[in-house]
Design an enzyme around this catalytic site. Structure first.
Site, PDB file in Angstrom:
ATOM      1  CE  LYS A 134      -4.944  -0.096  -4.021  1.00 32.04           C
ATOM      2  NZ  LYS A 134      -5.881   1.003  -3.817  1.00 32.04           N
TER       3      LYS A 134
ATOM      4  CB  SER B 203      -0.217  -0.936  -1.638  1.00 33.04           C
ATOM      5  OG  SER B 203       0.337  -2.021  -0.961  1.00 33.04           O
TER       6      SER B 203
ATOM      7  CE1 TYR C  80      -5.293  -3.760  -3.082  1.00 34.94           C
ATOM      8  CE2 TYR C  80      -3.085  -4.433  -2.401  1.00 34.94           C
ATOM      9  CZ  TYR C  80      -4.145  -3.540  -2.340  1.00 34.94           C
ATOM     10  OH  TYR C  80      -4.034  -2.424  -1.553  1.00 34.94           O
TER      11      TYR C  80
ATOM     12  CG  PHE D 194       5.572   0.558   4.089  1.00 37.24           C
ATOM     13  CD1 PHE D 194       5.484   1.717   3.319  1.00 37.24           C
ATOM     14  CD2 PHE D 194       6.566  -0.352   3.777  1.00 37.24           C
ATOM     15  CE1 PHE D 194       6.371   1.965   2.269  1.00 37.24           C
ATOM     16  CE2 PHE D 194       7.468  -0.112   2.735  1.00 37.24           C
ATOM     17  CZ  PHE D 194       7.365   1.043   1.995  1.00 37.24           C
TER      18      PHE D 194
HETATM   19  P1  NAD Z   1     -11.407  -1.213   3.409  1.00 41.41           P
HETATM   20  O1  NAD Z   1     -11.895  -2.373   2.617  1.00 41.41           O
HETATM   21  O2  NAD Z   1     -11.675  -1.190   4.861  1.00 41.41           O
HETATM   22  O3  NAD Z   1     -11.945   0.157   2.782  1.00 41.41           O
HETATM   23  C1  NAD Z   1     -12.227   0.293   1.411  1.00 41.41           C
HETATM   24  C2  NAD Z   1     -13.607   0.907   1.302  1.00 41.41           C
HETATM   25  O4  NAD Z   1     -13.940   1.100  -0.064  1.00 41.41           O
HETATM   26  C3  NAD Z   1     -14.702   0.020   1.911  1.00 41.41           C
HETATM   27  O5  NAD Z   1     -15.483   0.801   2.775  1.00 41.41           O
HETATM   28  C4  NAD Z   1     -15.511  -0.455   0.707  1.00 41.41           C
HETATM   29  O6  NAD Z   1     -16.866  -0.663   1.043  1.00 41.41           O
HETATM   30  C5  NAD Z   1     -15.286   0.684  -0.268  1.00 41.41           C
HETATM   31  N1  NAD Z   1     -15.375   0.320  -1.690  1.00 41.41           N
HETATM   32  C6  NAD Z   1     -14.733  -0.676  -2.328  1.00 41.41           C
HETATM   33  N2  NAD Z   1     -15.041  -0.659  -3.631  1.00 41.41           N
HETATM   34  C7  NAD Z   1     -15.886   0.385  -3.826  1.00 41.41           C
HETATM   35  C8  NAD Z   1     -16.545   0.900  -4.958  1.00 41.41           C
HETATM   36  N3  NAD Z   1     -16.432   0.351  -6.166  1.00 41.41           N
HETATM   37  N4  NAD Z   1     -17.327   2.003  -4.811  1.00 41.41           N
HETATM   38  C9  NAD Z   1     -17.482   2.567  -3.586  1.00 41.41           C
HETATM   39  N5  NAD Z   1     -16.898   2.099  -2.484  1.00 41.41           N
HETATM   40  C10 NAD Z   1     -16.092   1.023  -2.592  1.00 41.41           C
HETATM   41  O7  NAD Z   1      -9.835  -1.098   3.135  1.00 41.41           O
HETATM   42  P2  NAD Z   1      -8.756  -0.145   3.832  1.00 41.41           P
HETATM   43  O8  NAD Z   1      -7.813  -1.025   4.555  1.00 41.41           O
HETATM   44  O9  NAD Z   1      -9.412   0.967   4.518  1.00 41.41           O
HETATM   45  O10 NAD Z   1      -8.014   0.372   2.533  1.00 41.41           O
HETATM   46  C11 NAD Z   1      -8.304   1.619   1.939  1.00 41.41           C
HETATM   47  C12 NAD Z   1      -7.444   1.760   0.696  1.00 41.41           C
HETATM   48  O11 NAD Z   1      -6.072   1.642   1.052  1.00 41.41           O
HETATM   49  C13 NAD Z   1      -7.704   0.683  -0.356  1.00 41.41           C
HETATM   50  O12 NAD Z   1      -7.620   1.282  -1.623  1.00 41.41           O
HETATM   51  C14 NAD Z   1      -6.567  -0.293  -0.150  1.00 41.41           C
HETATM   52  O13 NAD Z   1      -6.254  -0.989  -1.315  1.00 41.41           O
HETATM   53  C15 NAD Z   1      -5.449   0.657   0.269  1.00 41.41           C
HETATM   54  N6  NAD Z   1      -4.400   0.002   1.060  1.00 41.41           N
HETATM   55  C16 NAD Z   1      -4.745  -0.701   2.184  1.00 41.41           C
HETATM   56  C17 NAD Z   1      -3.754  -1.329   2.925  1.00 41.41           C
HETATM   57  C18 NAD Z   1      -4.096  -2.160   4.135  1.00 41.41           C
HETATM   58  O14 NAD Z   1      -3.306  -3.019   4.515  1.00 41.41           O
HETATM   59  N7  NAD Z   1      -5.231  -1.937   4.785  1.00 41.41           N
HETATM   60  C19 NAD Z   1      -2.414  -1.233   2.538  1.00 41.41           C
HETATM   61  C20 NAD Z   1      -2.097  -0.493   1.391  1.00 41.41           C
HETATM   62  C21 NAD Z   1      -3.103   0.125   0.660  1.00 41.41           C
HETATM   63  C1  WQD Z   2       2.452  -9.599   7.512  1.00 40.34           C
HETATM   64  C2  WQD Z   2       3.430 -10.689   7.918  1.00 40.34           C
HETATM   65  C3  WQD Z   2       3.041 -12.765   6.784  1.00 40.34           C
HETATM   66  C4  WQD Z   2      -0.842 -13.619   8.569  1.00 40.34           C
HETATM   67  C5  WQD Z   2      -0.539  -7.351   2.823  1.00 40.34           C
HETATM   68  C6  WQD Z   2      -0.699  -7.067   1.366  1.00 40.34           C
HETATM   69  C7  WQD Z   2      -0.280  -5.655   1.070  1.00 40.34           C
HETATM   70  C8  WQD Z   2      -0.991  -4.658   1.981  1.00 40.34           C
HETATM   71  C9  WQD Z   2      -0.910  -5.055   3.411  1.00 40.34           C
HETATM   72  C10 WQD Z   2      -2.937  -3.775   0.955  1.00 40.34           C
HETATM   73  C11 WQD Z   2       3.928 -11.516   6.744  1.00 40.34           C
HETATM   74  C12 WQD Z   2       2.802 -12.922   8.272  1.00 40.34           C
HETATM   75  C13 WQD Z   2       0.344 -13.025   8.229  1.00 40.34           C
HETATM   76  C14 WQD Z   2      -0.834 -14.828   9.333  1.00 40.34           C
HETATM   77  C15 WQD Z   2       1.571 -14.748   9.361  1.00 40.34           C
HETATM   78  N1  WQD Z   2      -2.386  -4.594   1.704  1.00 40.34           N
HETATM   79  N2  WQD Z   2       1.539 -13.587   8.612  1.00 40.34           N
HETATM   80  N3  WQD Z   2       0.386 -15.334   9.703  1.00 40.34           N
HETATM   81  O1  WQD Z   2       1.501  -9.616   3.475  1.00 40.34           O
HETATM   82  O2  WQD Z   2       2.883  -7.712   4.401  1.00 40.34           O
HETATM   83  O3  WQD Z   2       0.819  -7.210   3.182  1.00 40.34           O
HETATM   84  O4  WQD Z   2      -1.315  -6.419   3.580  1.00 40.34           O
HETATM   85  O5  WQD Z   2      -2.403  -3.003   0.200  1.00 40.34           O
HETATM   86  O6  WQD Z   2      -0.566  -5.441  -0.261  1.00 40.34           O
HETATM   87  O7  WQD Z   2       0.107  -7.983   0.635  1.00 40.34           O
HETATM   88  O8  WQD Z   2       0.639  -8.213   5.410  1.00 40.34           O
HETATM   89  O9  WQD Z   2      -0.507  -8.705   7.510  1.00 40.34           O
HETATM   90  O10 WQD Z   2      -0.787 -10.309   5.580  1.00 40.34           O
HETATM   91  O11 WQD Z   2       1.413 -10.185   6.737  1.00 40.34           O
HETATM   92  O12 WQD Z   2       2.636 -15.254   9.721  1.00 40.34           O
HETATM   93  O13 WQD Z   2      -1.880 -15.421   9.650  1.00 40.34           O
HETATM   94  O14 WQD Z   2       2.734 -11.622   8.774  1.00 40.34           O
HETATM   95  O15 WQD Z   2       3.654 -13.920   6.251  1.00 40.34           O
HETATM   96  O16 WQD Z   2       5.265 -11.874   7.020  1.00 40.34           O
HETATM   97  P1  WQD Z   2       1.551  -8.281   4.070  1.00 40.34           P
HETATM   98  P2  WQD Z   2       0.085  -9.351   6.324  1.00 40.34           P
END
Ligand code: NAD
Ligand code: WQD
Length: 339
Positions: free
Chosen positions: A153, A124, A149, A178
């Site tokens: 990572k 992330s 969190y 992102f």
């Molecule tokens: P998500 O929660 O939709 O998907 C994660 C999946 O992993 C889920 O289906 C959950 O049931 C499964 N899971 C969690 N822990 C587990 C375990 N111990 N064993 C087996 N399955 C497990 O999240 P996502 O948005 O699809 O994210 C996928 C990956 O990308 C995650 O590692 C997350 O941290 C990373 N990521 C997400 C974002 C975002 O904003 N969505 C941003 C950056 C990184």
């Molecule tokens: C985006 C913008 C908020 C909600 C997070 C995690 C990051 C990654 C992605 C997993 C910011 C603003 C949000 C609301 C708002 N996840 N906001 N009102 O914070 O960039 O990233 O999700 O890896 O680790 O930190 O994403 O969608 O929460 O926020 O004004 O109700 O929207 O302040 O500027 P963020 P976000």
């Protein structure tokens, strides 16, 4: 080539399955469904017209992993499984480190024992903390994520870098996402958060369908064009395609490689609200609220490295992200529990 997709029932994982299938990869999904529904996998089957082999289980279950590697001729792992709610990670750090860090260790150990050394890891942009330069490139220093969190990572990234030093058989892609948004064009799979969404886009779409009364815009005094926070929103389908590109790269290249997956374009919260309103025709009531703890003002990617090395770049713009997020929410107001 057969890929083990951990967390494949989740938001990004389910979209990645479609791109993997269309690139000709076979796969098996391992997911404990702690934040997902098996319905997502049925919908992936409908989109791809392909059976999705699914194992219900946990990445921390070493015995299950051993059996899984014995049962399937797995060549590579795409590791999405993890917990991702920032606020929850502050309240329950041990749960996050156990699931994300220990879980990854158990998985990596099982890979070593099975002789599988190809891995794509979901990292992330949060590992950059409050980046010292913008746009942020992979050369920027990491190390000060603002919550457990983010630190989970970064810890896994560090483990992966250590592994490659210890054993040159590893081929590892670290993908720093992102802000993934949007949904598949079929509008049958998408993001289905539990409870009140903490991320911006699901919050907006739930306001649009009347599930939530109004959006709170967290911070209007940031040093940005309109005072609201700026982020690099990337369409989840573009993001999913980045995983296929990374897997192909690993076939030719050993070692550990890190890529930003972003568009390179930053949009403010109000840019996103206005773009959504334009596309949906819905009005999003909002109020300007104080800054959210731990938020940074601006974060967007320099995505050049992925373009040069992977031949990958994001193709879908903000309007398309809003369009697809809206269609998913409109057609599935209660997510996967809609049926
Ligand atoms: P998500 O929660 O939709 O998907 C994660 C999946 O992993 C889920 O289906 C959950 O049931 C499964 N899971 C969690 N822990 C587990 C375990 N111990 N064993 C087996 N399955 C497990 O999240 P996502 O948005 O699809 O994210 C996928 C990956 O990308 C995650 O590692 C997350 O941290 C990373 N990521 C997400 C974002 C975002 O904003 N969505 C941003 C950056 C990184
Ligand atoms: C985006 C913008 C908020 C909600 C997070 C995690 C990051 C990654 C992605 C997993 C910011 C603003 C949000 C609301 C708002 N996840 N906001 N009102 O914070 O960039 O990233 O999700 O890896 O680790 O930190 O994403 O969608 O929460 O926020 O004004 O109700 O929207 O302040 O500027 P963020 P976000």
């Amino acid at each position: 080539m057969t890929i083990l997709v951990t967390g494949g029932a989740g938001y990004i994982g389910s979209h990645a399955l479609i791109e993997l299938a269309s690139a000709g990869f076979d796969f098996v999904v391992l997911d404990n469904l702690c934040n997902a529904s098996s319905e997502a996998l049925q919908r992936v089957e409908a989109i791809t017209n392909k059976c999705v082999p699914f194992v219900l289980g946990d990445i921390r279950d070493a015995g299950l992993l051993k059996q899984l590697f014995a049962d399937y001729a797995i060549n590579a792992v795409v590791h999405f499984a993890g917990l991702k709610a920032v606020t929850e990670s502050v309240a329950e750090p041990l749960r996050y480190y156990d699931n994300n860090v220990h879980g990854s260790q158990v998985l990596l150990q099982a890979m070593v024992e099975a002789g599988v050394f190809n891995l794509v890891f979901s990292s992330s942009a949060t590992v950059y903390g409050d980046p010292v330069e913008m746009p942020v490139s992979e050369a920027c220093s990491v190390g000060r994520p603002t919550n457990p969190y983010g630190r989970s990572k970064l810890m896994v990234e560090d483990i992966l870098r250590d592994l490659v030093v210890a054993d040159r058989r590893w081929r590892i892609a670290i993908l720093r996402y992102f802000n993934p948004v949007g949904a598949h064009e079929s509008a049958t799979i998408g993001e289905d958060p539990n409870g009140i969404p903490s991320n911006l886009l699901p919050f907006i779409t739930q306001v649009a369908v009347g599930k939530l009364p109004q959006l709170s815009v967290f911070g209007s005094d940031y040093p940005t064009n309109d005072g609201t926070g700026v982020r690099d929103y990337i369409h989840v389908v573009d993001l999913a395609q980045g995983h296929v590109a990374a897997l192909c790269y690993l076939q030719e290249n050993a070692g550990v490689h890190t890529w930003n997956l972003g568009t390179g374009q930053g949009y403010s919260v109000l840019d996103v609200v206005h773009a959504f309103e334009l596309v949906s025709g819905a009005k999003i009531p909002y109020r300007l609220a104080p800054r959210r703890a731990g938020d940074i003002a601006v974060c967007y990617a320099n995505p050049d490295k992925a373009f040069v090395e992977l031949g990958w770049s994001a193709q879908l713009g903000l309007e398309r992200m809003m369009h697809d997020a809206w269609r998913w929410q409109k057609n599935n107001p209660n997510g996967y529990s809609n049926k």
